[in-house]
Structure formats: structure tokens, C-alpha cells
Design a protein around this motif. Structure first.
Motif, mmCIF file in Angstrom:
data_model
loop_
_atom_site.group_PDB
_atom_site.id
_atom_site.type_symbol
_atom_site.label_atom_id
_atom_site.label_comp_id
_atom_site.label_asym_id
_atom_site.label_seq_id
_atom_site.Cartn_x
_atom_site.Cartn_y
_atom_site.Cartn_z
ATOM 1 N N ALA A 1 0.566 4.577 -2.797
ATOM 2 C CA ALA A 1 -0.043 5.859 -1.950
ATOM 3 C C ALA A 1 0.278 6.833 -2.113
ATOM 4 O O ALA A 1 0.369 7.951 -1.995
ATOM 5 C CB ALA A 1 -0.900 5.467 -1.048
ATOM 6 N N GLY B 1 1.071 -1.387 0.088
ATOM 7 C CA GLY B 1 -0.295 -0.132 -0.054
ATOM 8 C C GLY B 1 1.156 1.354 0.048
ATOM 9 O O GLY B 1 -0.066 2.325 0.248
ATOM 10 N N VAL C 1 -7.639 2.487 -8.947
ATOM 11 C CA VAL C 1 -7.187 3.207 -6.846
ATOM 12 C C VAL C 1 -7.702 4.008 -6.477
ATOM 13 O O VAL C 1 -8.971 4.367 -5.474
ATOM 14 C CB VAL C 1 -5.935 3.045 -6.811
ATOM 15 C CG1 VAL C 1 -5.418 3.487 -5.652
ATOM 16 C CG2 VAL C 1 -4.622 1.725 -6.615
ATOM 17 N N VAL C 2 -8.238 5.044 -7.868
ATOM 18 C CA VAL C 2 -8.828 6.539 -6.927
ATOM 19 C C VAL C 2 -10.379 6.500 -7.205
ATOM 20 O O VAL C 2 -11.027 7.100 -6.637
ATOM 21 C CB VAL C 2 -8.269 7.213 -7.617
ATOM 22 C CG1 VAL C 2 -9.030 8.817 -7.506
ATOM 23 C CG2 VAL C 2 -6.649 7.435 -7.850
ATOM 24 N N VAL C 3 -10.662 5.695 -7.677
ATOM 25 C CA VAL C 3 -12.017 5.939 -8.084
ATOM 26 C C VAL C 3 -12.968 4.697 -7.108
ATOM 27 O O VAL C 3 -13.637 4.483 -6.999
ATOM 28 C CB VAL C 3 -12.024 5.780 -9.698
ATOM 29 C CG1 VAL C 3 -13.708 5.670 -9.442
ATOM 30 C CG2 VAL C 3 -12.310 6.898 -10.434
ATOM 31 N N HIS C 4 -12.508 3.502 -7.667
ATOM 32 C CA HIS C 4 -12.713 2.348 -6.362
ATOM 33 C C HIS C 4 -12.167 1.998 -5.272
ATOM 34 O O HIS C 4 -12.641 1.033 -4.986
ATOM 35 C CB HIS C 4 -12.618 1.173 -8.383
ATOM 36 C CG HIS C 4 -13.033 1.337 -9.156
ATOM 37 N ND1 HIS C 4 -14.506 1.134 -8.883
ATOM 38 C CD2 HIS C 4 -12.509 1.738 -10.755
ATOM 39 C CE1 HIS C 4 -14.855 1.515 -10.755
ATOM 40 N NE2 HIS C 4 -13.611 2.046 -11.020
ATOM 41 N N GLY C 5 -11.023 2.551 -5.515
ATOM 42 C CA GLY C 5 -10.294 2.392 -3.861
ATOM 43 C C GLY C 5 -9.776 1.330 -4.271
ATOM 44 O O GLY C 5 -9.788 -0.047 -4.757
ATOM 45 N N GLY C 6 -7.920 0.797 -3.009
ATOM 46 C CA GLY C 6 -7.183 0.140 -3.147
ATOM 47 C C GLY C 6 -7.780 -0.936 -2.008
ATOM 48 O O GLY C 6 -7.855 -0.297 -1.351
#
Lengths: 307, 270
Positions: free
Chosen positions: B97, B94, B265-270
Motif C-alpha cells: 500500500a 500489505g 486492490v484499489v477497486v475491489h479492496g486488498g
């Protein structure tokens, strides 16, 4: 002027899990619901709540690495997710559990890379580096590779890294995690000093209420994705009844009038570290409400499902 | 623009320094490369004794090819390794990020970092076994300065092509969370189609043509053929052009894939 403006922000994630041999069930998890707050320039705000409450999700949205599902965000005049690169010049981030430094490089080299990334003018860079080296006692560490630094040293290095480019806003995500009492105290002094001298707006996430007590005039509490409190620390203490029951066993019987037993005493909640939120009634322990029998679709560790 | 270029140079320089701190690993690696160079050289000598013109090489060409292969393994990072492995690890933990919120291009950053690494590996794991091989065997060398220059360009392009492939493998971790499986698969392809196991010129019939059109040919076969003088004049230009083409195609693909990963990652979440 508000540096951070959050209006009606929602963030949900779709979590897929196996619900059968091939089928997968999708559930929507709301990490943050209808979140609204604003932070003025130069404020130092504590942002607290239990694990999984949505703190880090909020910070990720404020840095622009997550797009909100609904609502609007403005930080330093930018919409974070749309103008991430421009915003990055104006914010600094410290993740207590991660490092923004380069593991194999001496601290000095990490700072030099940051100077180039953020295009910090040479004289400003030198001035800031000197100041932070002095205040955080980094002098003897500058030529040590980051992997050889202790946690406290690394955290100091990380905080200096986040401030080198003179950001307007700094997000501190659990900056004191794992630090000893002395290191915590020194770090707080530095943060307070920086906030006062440089007018940096600070949003501080922590599980240590002492951080908030020492640093922040304002606290926001988030729980299950919703903002449940926004105000002064005194207000937060006053909010809960923050009572606890003190049961005293006496060696010798005493006169009732002198030692009343099972009397509820008021407490400020200050010493508990975490104020209890209002409760409807004195709580009696009862077993967690689990379903009496597991359904056949329960996870595979249940022996009954292994057929 | 100038400051961006200076940033990439700084990144490459730091990456070079980073690898140079692990000296014992470097010496152990040079020893391994030299031993394998010997084994493969003797194998090739035996093969070319049977067929002295196999693949258009003579025995000295073949032995030179063996040592070039050893020199290129780490420089090009044939199997895997290098900056792209760092990215895969950072996706898993992670930490990516942190890379994402920086105002620099992820692709540019990792490419610069990998070129810095390749520079270090070329000077150590590339040069040292080559000198050892030159002391033990009679090797062929580039005929003139022009060929040396072409070879130098070709090595840089070999690294960028390999970087493109490895970057795609690492980026798969954005979706799979762990790129180990893809990495193993990619390593087998790279080992075989780069010409590291058997020179591509030895592949029978049309399989040789196919293999020489794939991106992995840019790792070893193309630079080796330039070194050996198999590509002359316009032909050498075409060989370098082939590497340029794959570099452009792969880096563009990387760019698109990273943009998608970023969106995910940004839109759907990572």
C-alpha cells in the motif's frame, strides 16, 4: 476552504467464503456507509472508533489507494483515486504499524530517496531535514539502518519522512501505537508545533484518547462504518451519560444516611479513557446471544460436523 | 525526465549498497558457487571425453560454460530472489500500500532496485567464482573488445528478462496472497530452460530449438554463446535482439498485470 471533502461515501467489500464442498457464498461487507464530513485547512481532527469501524478504509480512500463504491471525495482539490500521483505530492501518511522507510538503509538514505521521489528542491529539503532532525532528535540516528532503530526512534523517523515534502494534509494512522508515555508526549508536542507553525491539516486516527485530548479540537467517531459523532471533545464527553456504578463494601456497618450504597455517581468519563456511549438501561451481564445449537454447516472445528 | 532517471540510479545504488552489507552471506555464496563450479566442470569434462564435439562445444567451451553458469546464477537470479521477492513479501504483509501511494512507477522502482542488486552480485558472486575457475582450468575468453561489449549488454538484458519473469511470479501474490507455489514452479522451469542444468545446445533435436526460443534462454545460453564466440557479426546482433524482444514483451506484460493488480486492490479492496 475545505481541504478534505467527503460526501456520501460508501465502501463495500465482497467477501467470499466456502459454504459447502465446492460452493462459495458471497457476502457484501460495508466498511463505510454514507460517510460525509469536511476538514478545513489547518485543522487537527481526531478520527476514532473501535477496530474494524472503517477508519483505515477511510484513510485509504483519502490517499487514493481505494476507490469508494459510491459518493465523492476531494482532497486538496484532487479526486484521490483518479489523481493519485498528483495528490501524493500534497499529502503525507504515517502508518503506525508499517514503515515508509527502507529497512536496510540508514535513515539519511531513506530521506534522500524521498527527496528524489517527491522532487523536493534542495534548499527546502535541507531546511526541513535540519528542522525535523532538531525537533525530533534524529541527529544521532541518521546514519543508523532503520532495522536497528527502536520503535520510538523509527516512528520519529517515519513522521519526519511524511513531512519532508511540505504536504498540506497529513494522515496519521495510529502514530503513537506501542510508544511509551514519554515518547508519546514528545511526539504530541512535535505534532502540535508542526500543525501550528506550518498550518498542516492533520487527520489523526488513534485508540489513545489522550492523543485526541492533547491535540485535537475536533473529534469524529465512526462506528460500524457510520459517522456517529462529529464535534468537540467536550461535546463527546457530554454526549454519553458516562456513568458507572460504584459498589462499596464496608468493613463495618455504617449509618445509611452517611454512606449510601449502590448509588449511581456521575463521571466525566475522562479517566476511563473511552467515554461510554448512551445506554438505554443499566446493563446486566447476560450471556452473548449465541444460537443454542450449532447448525451442521458450522465451521469445521465443531466436532459434530466432522462426519 | 532527468530527475526520474536520477531517481532510478539512486534506487539502484541504494540497492547495491543494501546487498553489500551482508558480507558473510556473500563469502559463503562465493564458496558454494566455486564448489559447484568444480563439480560441474569435472562432469562436463567426462561428458565431452565421450563426445568431444557435443552441442558444437569443445571441452574448454563446456568448462567455460560451467563457470559462466555459476557466475550467472545469482546475477540473473535464476531461481528467484532479488527485488521481486521484496515485492511479494510486501504484498503479503500489505506494505505494498505504501508503494502504491508514492508518485513513482512500481515497475521502474523494482527494476532499478533489481539492477542494483544484480550489479552487486555480478561483481561478487559472478566475478569471484569465475576467477577461481580461471585459475583451476583453461577457459575460453571473449576474442576482442567488441565481444566483451556484446557480452556486457547481454548480461544486462539477461537480468531484465529474468526480472520480467520473476516480477510476474511475484505479482501473482496479488491474487494468490502467497507466491511460494508459483515461485517453486517457476524455479524448476528456469533451472531447466536457462541451460543451467544442461546447456540448451545439448538438448536433442527440435527440443533444443524450442528451448532456445523461450525467455529462459536469455538467462545463460545467449550470454554464454556470445562469450564463447558462437554468435559472430549479425548473428550476435540477432542474439541480443532476441533478449531485447523478450525484455520488451515481459516488461509490457508486467506493466499490464500490475495495472490490473492495482485496479484489483484499489477497486475491489486488498
Amino acid at each position: 476552504m475545505s481541504v478534505i471533502e467527503v460526501r456520501g461515501v460508501d465502501r463495500s467489500f465482497v467477501v467470499r467464503r466456502r459454504s459447502g464442498r465446492l460452493r462459495r457464498a458471497s457476502t457484501t461487507v460495508h466498511a463505510v456507509r454514507d460517510l460525509s464530513f469536511s476538514v478545513e485547512a489547518g485543522e487537527m481532527v481526531g478520527y476514532i472508533g473501535p477496530n474494524g469501524a472503517g477508519k483505515s478504509t477511510t484513510i485509504k480512500m483519502l490517499t487514493g489507494i481505494l476507490v469508494p463504491s459510491a459518493g465523492s471525495l476531494r482532497v486538496a482539490g484532487y479526486t484521490p483515486y483518479a489523481e493519485r500521483a498528483a495528490l501524493a505530492q500534497r499529502i503525507g501518511v504515517v502508518f503506525g504499524q508499517r514503515t515508509t522507510l527502507w529497512w536496510d538503509l540508514p535513515l539519511r538514505d531513506s530521506y534522500d530517496l524521498l527527496r528524489r521521489i517527491y522532487r523536493i528542491p534542495a534548499d527546502r529539503y535541507r531546511e526541513n531535514l535540519d528542522t525535523f532532525t532538531d525537533l525530533l532528535g534524529l541527529g544521532p540516528l541518521l546514519d543508523t539502518p532503520v532495522r536497528q532503530l527502536s520503535l520510538g526512534q523509527r516512528m520519529r523517523g517515519d513522521i519526519a519522512a511524511a513531512l519532508l515534502h511540505d504536504p498540506d494534509v497529513v494522515y496519521l494512522d495510529e502514530p503513537t501505537i506501542g510508544l511509551d508515555v514519554v515518547s508519546k508526549s514528545n511526539l504530541r508536542d512535535f505534532l502540535r508545533e508542526t500543525n501550528r507553525e506550518r498550518g498542516v491539516t492533520v487527520l489523526l486516527t488513534t485508540h489513545d484518547l489522550v492523543d485526541i485530548e492533547r491535540l485535537c479540537s475536533r473529534v469524529m467517531v465512526i462506528d460500524a462504518g457510520r459517522l456517529v459523532f462529529d464535534g468537540s471533545l467536550e461535546g463527546l464527553h457530554g454526549l454519553g451519560e458516562a456513568r458507572r456504578t460504584l459498589v462499596v463494601d464496608l468493613v463495618e456497618p455504617a449509618r445509611r444516611s452517611t454512606y449510601p450504597t449502590r448509588r449511581r455517581c456521575g463521571s466525566t468519563g475522562r479517566d476511563s479513557g473511552w467515554p461510554s456511549l448512551p445506554r438505554p438501561a443499566p446493563r446486566r451481564w447476560s450471556p452473548p446471544s449465541l444460537p443454542p445449537t450449532r447448525s451442521p454447516t458450522s465451521p469445521s472445528w465443531s466436532p459434530t460436523s466432522r462426519t | 525526465m532527468r530527475s526520474t532517471v536520477s531517481l532510478w540510479f539512486a534506487v539502484a545504488h541504494r540497492s547495491f549498497r543494501r546487498y553489500s552489507t551482508y558480507r558473510a552471506a556473500t563469502f559463503a555464496g562465493i564458496f558454494t558457487n566455486s564448489v559447484f563450479g568444480l563439480i560441474i566442470s569435472f562432469t562436463y569434462i567426462a561428458v565431452w571425453k565421450q563426445n568431444p564435439t557435443a552441442g558444437g562445444y569443445d571441452v574448454a567451451d563446456a568448462v567455460t560454460y560451467a563457470w559462466l553458469g555459476q557466475a550467472m546464477i545469482m546475477t540473473v537470479a535464476v531461481w528467484s530472489g532479488g527485488a521481486t521477492d521484496d515485492l511479494a513479501a510486501r504484498i503479503k504483509t500489505g506494505d505494498v500500500a505504501i508503494d502504491l501511494y508514492r508518485p513513482v512507477s512500481l515497475l521502474g522502482w523494482y527494476l532499478a532496485s533489481d539492477l542494483g542488486r544484480a550489479g552487486y552480485h555480478l561483481l561478487t558472486r559472478g566475478l569471484a567464482p569465475m576467477i577461481f575457475g580461471a585459475l583451476v582450468f583453461d577457459l575460453h575468453y571473449p576474442a576482442n573488445a567488441l565481444v566483451w561489449a556484446q557480452f556486457a549488454v547481454s548480461v544486462v538484458l539477461a537480468v531484465t528478462v529474468s526480472f520480467g519473469v520473476r516480477m510476474l511470479v511475484s505479482a501473482s501474490a496479488f491474487w494468490l496472497l502467497d507466491d511460494t507455489g508459483v515461485k517453486h514452479l517457476a524455479a524448476v522451469f528456469a533451472m531447466f530452460f536457462s541451460g543451467l542444468a544442461v546447456p540448451l545446445v545439448l538438448f536433442p533435436g527440435w527440443t533444443s530449438d524450442v528451448a532456445q526460443a523461450l525467455p529462459w534462454a536469455a538467462y545463460l545460453q545467449v550470454p554464454a554463446d556470445i562469450w564463447l564466440g558462437k554468435h559472430q557479426g549479425l548473428d550476435a546482433l540477432a542474439a541480443v535482439g532476441f533478449q531485447v524482444l523478450w525484455t520488451v514483451v515481459l516488461l509490457l506484460t508486467c506493466h499490464l498485470v500490475l495495472a490490473r493488480a492495482n485496479r484489483k486492490v484499489v477497486v475491489h479492496g486488498g
